[in-house]
Design a protein around this motif. Structure first.
Motif, short mmCIF file in Angstrom:
data_model
loop_
_atom_site.label_atom_id
_atom_site.label_comp_id
_atom_site.label_asym_id
_atom_site.label_seq_id
_atom_site.Cartn_x
_atom_site.Cartn_y
_atom_site.Cartn_z
N LEU A 22 -1.51 -6.19 -4.42
CA LEU A 22 -2.71 -5.82 -3.66
C LEU A 22 -3.97 -6.49 -4.19
CD1 LEU A 22 -1.96 -2.01 -3.21
CD2 LEU A 22 -1.96 -3.74 -1.39
N GLU A 61 2.52 1.60 -3.39
CA GLU A 61 1.58 2.16 -4.37
C GLU A 61 1.48 3.68 -4.23
OE1 GLU A 61 -2.06 4.04 -5.26
OE2 GLU A 61 -1.99 3.02 -3.33
N TYR A 98 0.13 -2.82 -7.44
CA TYR A 98 -1.30 -3.10 -7.61
C TYR A 98 -1.54 -4.62 -7.67
CZ TYR A 98 -2.99 1.68 -8.46
OH TYR A 98 -3.37 2.99 -8.32
N SER A 136 0.84 -1.21 0.00
CA SER A 136 0.00 0.00 0.00
C SER A 136 0.87 1.25 0.00
CB SER A 136 -0.93 0.00 1.22
OG SER A 136 -1.85 -1.06 1.14
#
Length: 248
Positions: free
Chosen positions: A74, A48, A71, A45
């Motif tokens: 995730l 990103e 991404y 996170s």
């Protein structure tokens, strides 16, 4: 205002511009380094966020590649595909992004975009290069065509051959530039189980359900709906559920 004072003001302005550019470059490099560190530590996170901040300052294939990796970790397949496609648009020789796209599409059982030969040619060079190549070759040919008459040069074979070469290069760039333009209408579905409808209304009967990351081509827009075309169907989808590869 005296000339020395004007010079000092212009010099100060130039120094401010250089310092601003240097600060932005340093901040972007810092975001990139922090993003890589966060990714290696498993904090996807934060990675990103840092890679996205890096792209806010300057678009680069490397930042898009790493943002796509974050991404994917995730579990966000569609944004990852968009980032890797954008990396290839900036650098067609970004093998990591190309390999990631192949792996993810095989893993998620997604098709590749259905490209025309013009769009395939457009992918041989970075998208912006084709426009520059067309402009430079055209004006190169025009200059060599007009200068001999203006400067009263003696007729020679070499300038005429160079004019033909410039025009030839210009004509060869036209299909690729057209491919760059049409590729701007390609995108992917952002959410799983996205309904593809017969008409641009929420009450319309779904033709089929689409998977996240499935590629499609935008035909036209009506309100908050897009008419898209896939390999197997054509229908309407909500604009918020579809992401274009080319940034607006």
């Amino acid at each position: 205002m005296t000339a020395p004072r004007q010079f000092r003001i212009r010099l100060l302005f130039l120094m401010l511009v250089v310092l601003t550019l240097a600060a932005n470059a340093f901040a972007g490099a810092d975001n990139f380094a922090q993003g890589k560190a966060a990714y290696e530590q498993g904090d996807f996170s934060l990675a990103e966020e840092q890679f996205a901040a890096c792209l806010d300052r300057e678009l680069s294939a490397g930042a898009f590649q790493n943002l796509g990796n974050a991404y994917w970790q995730l579990g966000e397949t569609a944004p990852a595909i968009i980032c890797w496609e954008r990396a290839l648009r900036l650098n067609p020789y970004a093998r990591a992004a190309e390999n990631n796209l192949k792996f993810v599409r095989e893993t998620a059982q997604l098709e590749s975009p259905d490209l025309t030969w013009c769009e395939i040619a457009a992918g041989w060079l970075p998208a912006q290069w084709w426009a520059w190549l067309a402009m430079v070759s055209f004006w190169f040919a025009v200059a060599l065509l007009l200068l001999p008459a203006v400067l009263r040069w003696r007729r020679a074979v070499t300038p005429q051959a160079l004019v033909a070469l410039g025009l030839g290069v210009f004509l060869l760039t036209l299909p690729a530039n057209y491919g760059v333009w049409t590729r701007a209408r390609l995108g992917v579905v952002l959410e799983a189980e996205t309904p593809l409808r017969f008409t641009p209304t929420a009450e319309a009967e779904p033709i089929t359900k689409m998977s996240a990351g499935e590629p499609a081509r935008v035909v036209r827009q009506r309100g908050k709906y897009l008419l898209i075309q896939t390999r197997r169907a054509e229908g309407w989808v909500e604009r918020s559920r579809f992401g274009l590869i080319v940034q607006n």
